[in-house]
Each structure stands twice: as C-alpha cells, then as structure tokens.
Scaffold this active site. Structure first.
Site, PDB file in Angstrom:
ATOM      1  N   GLU A 297       0.836  -1.209   0.000  1.00  0.00           N
ATOM      2  CA  GLU A 297       0.000   0.000   0.000  1.00  0.00           C
ATOM      3  C   GLU A 297       0.870   1.258   0.000  1.00  0.00           C
ATOM      4  OE1 GLU A 297      -3.041  -0.126  -0.595  1.00  0.00           O
ATOM      5  OE2 GLU A 297      -3.877  -1.967   0.226  1.00  0.00           O
TER       6      GLU A 297
ATOM      7  N   ARG B 208       0.781   3.772  -3.258  1.00  0.00           N
ATOM      8  CA  ARG B 208       0.139   5.075  -3.050  1.00  0.00           C
ATOM      9  C   ARG B 208       1.162   6.183  -2.818  1.00  0.00           C
ATOM     10  NH1 ARG B 208      -5.622   3.698  -0.199  1.00  0.00           N
ATOM     11  NH2 ARG B 208      -5.489   1.472  -0.417  1.00  0.00           N
TER      12      ARG B 208
ATOM     13  N   ASP C 270      -5.445  -9.854  -8.103  1.00  0.00           N
ATOM     14  CA  ASP C 270      -5.617  -8.920  -9.216  1.00  0.00           C
ATOM     15  C   ASP C 270      -4.347  -8.371  -9.885  1.00  0.00           C
ATOM     16  OD1 ASP C 270      -5.141  -7.486  -6.869  1.00  0.00           O
ATOM     17  OD2 ASP C 270      -6.926  -6.229  -6.995  1.00  0.00           O
TER      18      ASP C 270
ATOM     19  N   GLU D 238     -11.855   0.674 -10.328  1.00  0.00           N
ATOM     20  CA  GLU D 238     -11.503  -0.276 -11.399  1.00  0.00           C
ATOM     21  C   GLU D 238     -12.355  -0.143 -12.665  1.00  0.00           C
ATOM     22  OE1 GLU D 238     -11.787  -1.129  -8.179  1.00  0.00           O
ATOM     23  OE2 GLU D 238      -9.651  -1.356  -7.746  1.00  0.00           O
TER      24      GLU D 238
ATOM     25  N   THR E  94      -0.676   0.625 -10.268  1.00  0.00           N
ATOM     26  CA  THR E  94      -1.986   0.091  -9.909  1.00  0.00           C
ATOM     27  C   THR E  94      -2.799   1.091  -9.088  1.00  0.00           C
ATOM     28  OG1 THR E  94      -3.124  -1.898  -9.155  1.00  0.00           O
ATOM     29  CG2 THR E  94      -1.311  -1.086  -7.763  1.00  0.00           C
TER      30      THR E  94
HETATM   31  C1  DMJ Z   1      -6.153   0.455  -5.085  1.00  0.00           C
HETATM   32  O1  DMJ Z   1      -5.406   0.680  -3.967  1.00  0.00           O
HETATM   33  C2  DMJ Z   1      -5.380  -0.234  -6.167  1.00  0.00           C
HETATM   34  O2  DMJ Z   1      -6.030  -0.063  -7.375  1.00  0.00           O
HETATM   35  C3  DMJ Z   1      -5.178  -1.691  -5.887  1.00  0.00           C
HETATM   36  O3  DMJ Z   1      -4.518  -2.364  -6.912  1.00  0.00           O
HETATM   37  C4  DMJ Z   1      -6.504  -2.358  -5.675  1.00  0.00           C
HETATM   38  N1  DMJ Z   1      -7.315  -1.686  -4.730  1.00  0.00           N
HETATM   39  C5  DMJ Z   1      -7.397  -0.254  -4.687  1.00  0.00           C
HETATM   40  C6  DMJ Z   1      -8.586   0.374  -5.327  1.00  0.00           C
HETATM   41  O4  DMJ Z   1      -9.731  -0.333  -5.356  1.00  0.00           O
END
Ligand code: DMJ
Length: 619
Positions: free
Chosen positions: A211, A215, A351, A517, A604
C-alpha cells in the site's frame, strides 16, 4: 488456445474487426462476384459466363483509368507527411504497381461536420469540468477536516490514519491535481509534503509495503515527473518529491532484504527499519508482485540499481514457480517462497499480479524481459479457459473464481476489483495504441483481437454491475446466475435493468468504497477503441457518485448498501477516490494526448510512470 473455451463465438470477433478492415476495390469485386450464390447461378449458362467476362473487362478498364477515393485520400495525406511527392500516386490513373498494392487500412471516416464535432468536444469538456469540481470538493473536505491524516471521515468531519500515518491522501491526490491544473491544491499538498513528510517517514511505525509503495512512493514519483516537466509548477522544487520517495524506499527496502526468499515481508516498521510477515505468515500474491513499476523507475531516476534489483527478483522468482496454466494462488509464503493454498482469483489478493506482468513488460520493453510477456500471455489463456463464463438468462460475460484450484469447483463470484481486467486486456492487446491504428498497421494477432473482444464484453459487465442497482453504483462483489448456479431475490434493486436476473448481490457484499476499477477500464477502452459509449457509461457512474456519495460539508463517502434508497453512508473517503477514481474519470473526458498510453504506464494506484525508452535521458 482456441476460441472454443470462450463463451461466445469467434464470429463476433471477426465481425467486429471486419468493420475496421478496408478492402481493395479488386477484393470487393472478386468477393461479390465469387459469392457462392452468384457464382452458381451465373456460371450455370454460357450467357452468364459471357456477361461475367464482360463485367470483369469493364471493371478492370475502370480501375486502370480512375483513381479510387482511397488513393485520393492517400495522396492528400501524403502531401503533409514524409512521403510527399510520391510519384506512384497519379491523378486520373494508377500504375500497375499500385493496382496490386493493398490500400492502407483506415478507420471508418465520418463525413466532416466541424460544428457538430466542436459541440461534442465542448460537451465532454464541460463534463470534465464537473469532475474537476468534484475533486475540489473532495480535497476541500479533506483539507478542512483531515489535513495530514491518511483519510477523511466525511460525516464525522475528522481524519483517520488507516495506512500508517504518512498523509496518504495528500500524496495520492497530488498528481491528479497536477493533471487537472489545480495550482492551489498542488501548492497546498506540495507544501505539506515538503514540511511534514520527511519527519513522518523517519518516525512512523508499521506500514504495509504494498500500500505504501503504490500510493506514496508511486504518488511521489509521478508528482516528481509531472512537476519536473511543468515549467509553471506551483509546488516545491520537484527534487523534494524525489528525495522523499528515495528516503521512504530506503526504509521499505527492508521488506525485501530481511526476507529469507525473494518474496518480501508484507509489513515494515519505518522508524526501526525492520520488517516482518503478516500475522498468518503469508503475503498476498498481488502485493508481492505489484512493486516493480515504482522501484524500477526510482532506480532509473536515482541511478541506484538496488531498488529495481530487489523488486525484479520477485518476478524472476515467480517465473520459476509451478502455475496452473498461468494462474496462481492468492497467497505466497515469504519464508518458503512457495505458494500457499490453491485459491485462484483475479479479485482481492490476486488482481494486480496479472496487471503488472504486462505493465512491467511495457515499462521495460527496451530491456527485453520477454519472460514477463510470456507469463502474461499464458495467464490470459488460463483466465479464458478456466474463469470466463456467461450469465443466465441474458449472457453477460464474467470472470469467476476457483477456490480449490483448476481441478476444483467454479464459483460465479466476481469482485469489483476484477474490473481492472478489461483495461489491462485492452492495453495488452494494442500496447496502448488505438485499435484503428493497430489494425491499419496489421499489428494485432488473432489472440489480441480475441482479448480485445473479451475486454469489451467484460467492461460491459462491469458497467452493468452499476446499472443494476437502485443507486447506479456497483456493489463490492457480485455473483452471476449461470450454469450450475442460481439464486433468486437478491437483486440490485433497479427493476428496469435488463440484467436484474443475471446479477445476484448478497447482503454482505452491498457496500461501495468509491473504487476505481471500472472507470479505469472505461478510460483505457475509450482511448483504445475510441468508442464514445465508454464515456457515456463513465458519465452515468460519475452522476451516481455525485448523487449518493457527496457530503455537503466536503468530501465523498463510501456506502453501506447500494441497493437501497437512500443508501446508508460509511463515513470514509478512501485515498484512491482522489488518486484514481476522479483521475480516470477526468482523463476519460480529456484528449488522448493528455498522459498518452504509449508514453506512460499507470501504476496500480493510477500514478502515471513514464515508459523508459532507449533514448530517455536521465531526468
Ligand atoms: C487500489 O489501492 C489499487 O487499485 C489496488 O490495486 C486495488 N485496490 C485499490 C482500489 O480499489
């Protein structure tokens, strides 16, 4: 793999793509003439044969004496391009050389109507402005009630540190503000980072490696790039962002270096520079394998290879592990380096493993890491063979799960998180260029076309997961009535939806966390297919967010239940609403030259990272 494993016929794929394929005049005539029916009826008699011969002679004469509209267009275009003055294109007649040469494949042309185009453009520009206003509303709620905390609790009007206390919303939101040209926000967020982040990095305790990387490190790196390439940058010196990214990464690196295997520990204690496994001793597969875009770029910027080396070891290790036709279990042990259990899914914990295979390959294309592309191709085949099914009664294509591996039963459960897949599949098919261009240059294989078709079908399903509820917002998880599975009375509440009987929403799964998403995939699919339905779908999702999640005093709130009106609110604005959801919506309505998909890969968490090319100078 053959298309037999997909729940729809390849005729659809071929039909779709035939629409884009321009045929030469010769092909048109010969195809028409030799169509079975005409052939049978004409060739049956000698008069028919004579007439056919006459027609061929006549048409050949016409072709040799008249330029086709295609050649006129080519001639016009070439006068602005590098092939200016190409003598083989002659008004009033064509040489034999050109007669045999295939005309280029061009996208369908609309008749020029500038004023109409302008009003369409301004319609999307005004929608884009609405998204920008929503971002300002979200930011002002955060700034007024939670500045410096990780997240805003918009109903309680206070902040909460759910991500380790690095002011995650500030960093996650910053590059969105830069892209939107919001100088005030850039300056507020930039000053906070300059004044407070260094101290937080050295004093805060436990953070999650994944995370924090996606981020905070990702946000700092893209902010560095965007501010560095903007001469009117309103924040601090761009180097402030890079220095913070480097300081934080130096501590996070412990997650890799203290693990006995290539799989990093999931938790890092920043002030101690120590790391450990999660309480159950396991890491999520997606978390361990979704760190590479960020650390590769950091190594590129700093000239220090250590970040990239540690992160890439994970993917090199993944290459060696046994998989089920490219599919992997969602848990992996940092102690043994082996997968744990056999649960396979593309939702939570699985994912972004699939997402980063293709994105890291795209980012590193010059270094020829073909194993990543191979792993991606194999995984997509596995997805198509084992996870893709069609719902009943109306045939939505969805991606289910295999809780006991590929030899166990199929579960028709699809997390909203899986809606990253349409975008990733489209990106993997064309590598970021438009479908029209890829077709024109003959770049798409049969498999690419099949994947693109699957991407479009899945994007529709993801959109219908919104449209089927009373609020127009998707639940966290949906099930699909399908072969071997049916459940009644658990619908989304929108009785006018065609798919009310296809989609099942269980009580525990009815919340919405403002996730990105679906709009992420709509954005990528719009850029690649140029089909405006994706913009329209995105707009209706945005309107639903506005209607049901906006909090008067500032910010937006997650919901408890999307199937009831009015929906109960959850008192939490996730950082990715500003970092991802609103950014993708804004880009969905922007010109394609804003953060082009051929020059950037989005990490992501939607932070655009420049693709490193051979002639990239160090920034
Ligand atoms: C985000 O932190 C990222 O996209 C991660 O890969 C999946 N979950 C969240 C958003 O839903």
């Amino acid at each position: 793999m053959s298309s037999k494993t997909l729940p729809y016929s390849m005729k659809d794929v071929q039909y779709d793509n035939a629409k884009f394929r321009r045929r030469s005049l010769f092909q048109v005539i010969s195809h028409t003439f030799f169509t079975k029916k005409v052939k049978r009826e004409c060739m049956a008699c000698s008069t028919g044969k004579f007439l056919a011969l006459l027609m061929i002679c006549g048409l050949t004469y016409l072709m040799l004496t008249h330029a086709s509209p295609i050649h006129s267009i080519t001639n016009h275009v070439s006068s602005f391009g590098t092939h200016k003055g190409n003598n083989s294109i002659i008004y009033g007649g064509i040489g034999v050389r050109r007669f045999w040469r295939k005309p280029p494949r061009l996208p369908p042309r609309l008749s020029p109507d500038e004023s109409n185009n302008k009003s369409i453009a301004s319609e999307w520009t005004s929608k884009q402005e609405s998204v920008k206003k929503a971002f300002i509303h979200a930011w002002s709620g955060y700034k007024n009630h939670a500045m410096g905390y990780d997240e805003l609790m918009p109903l309680s009007k206070r902040g909460v540190d759910g991500l380790g206390g690095l002011g995650a919303t500030v960093v996650d939101a910053l590059d969105t503000a830069m892209i939107m040209g919001l100088d005030d926000v850039v300056s507020e967020a930039g000053s906070w980072i300059e004044q407070h982040l260094p101290e937080r990095i050295s004093h805060k305790g436990q953070v999650n490696l994944f995370e924090t990387t996606i981020r905070v490190v990702g946000g700092l790196l893209s902010s560095y790039h965007l501010s560095n390439s903007n001469p009117t940058n309103k924040g601090p010196k761009p180097s402030v962002y890079l220095e913070n990214a480097k300081n934080l990464a130096d501590r996070l690196l412990t997650g890799f270096t203290s693990s006995p295997t290539a799989i990093p520990f999931s938790d890092v204690v920043l002030h101690e520079r120590t790391a450990h496994a999660a309480p159950d001793g396991l890491s999520s597969t997606s978390e361990a394998t979704t760190l590479q875009l960020e650390y590769n770029y950091l190594s590129f910027l700093t000239g220090d290879p250590k970040y990239s080396a540690e992160a890439m070891k994970v993917l090199e290790h993944m290459k060696t592990l046994p998989k089920s036709e490219g599919l992997v279990p969602i848990y992996i042990s940092p102690t043994s380096g082996e997968f744990s259990g056999s649960n396979i899914r593309l939702g939570s914990r699985g994912d972004s493993y699939y997402e980063y295979l293709i994105k890291v390959w795209l980012q590193q294309r010059q270094s020829n890491r073909t194993y990543l592309h191979d792993m991606y191709v194999e995984a997509v085949k596995g997805v198509k063979r084992h996870l893709v099914r069609k719902s009943k009664p109306n045939g939505l294509v969805f991606v289910g799960e295999l809780p006991d591996g590929i030899d166990g039963g199929f579960s028709p459960k699809m997390d909203h998180l899986v809606c990253f897949l349409p975008g990733t599949l489209a990106l993997g098919a064309t590598n970021g260029i438009t479908k029209a261009k890829a077709m024109e240059e003959n770049l798409l294989t049969f498999e690419d076309l099949e994947n693109l078709k699957l991407a479009e079908d899945l994007a529709k399903t993801c959109f219908e997961m919104y449209a089927v509820t009373s609020t127009g917002l998707a639940p966290e998880i949906a099930y699909f009535n399908s072969e071997g599975y049916s459940e009644n009375g658990l619908d989304g509440g929108n009785k006018t939806s065609e798919y009310i009987h296809d989609i099942v929403i269980k009580h525990a799964d009815r919340h919405n966390l403002l996730r990105p998403e679906t709009v992420e995939s709509l954005f990528i699919l719009y850029r690649i297919t140029e089909d405006s339905k994706y913009r329209e779908w995105g707009w209706s999702i945005f309107e639903a967010f506005e209607k049901y999640t906006k909090v008067e005093s500032g910010g937006y709130s997650s919901l408890d239940d999307v199937t009831v009106l009015p929906p109960r609110r959850r008192d939490k604005m996730e950082t990715f609403f500003l970092g991802e959801t609103l950014k993708y919506l804004y880009l969905l309505f922007s010109d394609s030259n804003v953060i082009p998909l051929t020059e950037f890969v989005f990490n992501t968490e939607a932070h655009p990272i420049p693709i490193i090319t051979k002639d990239h100078q160090k920034e």
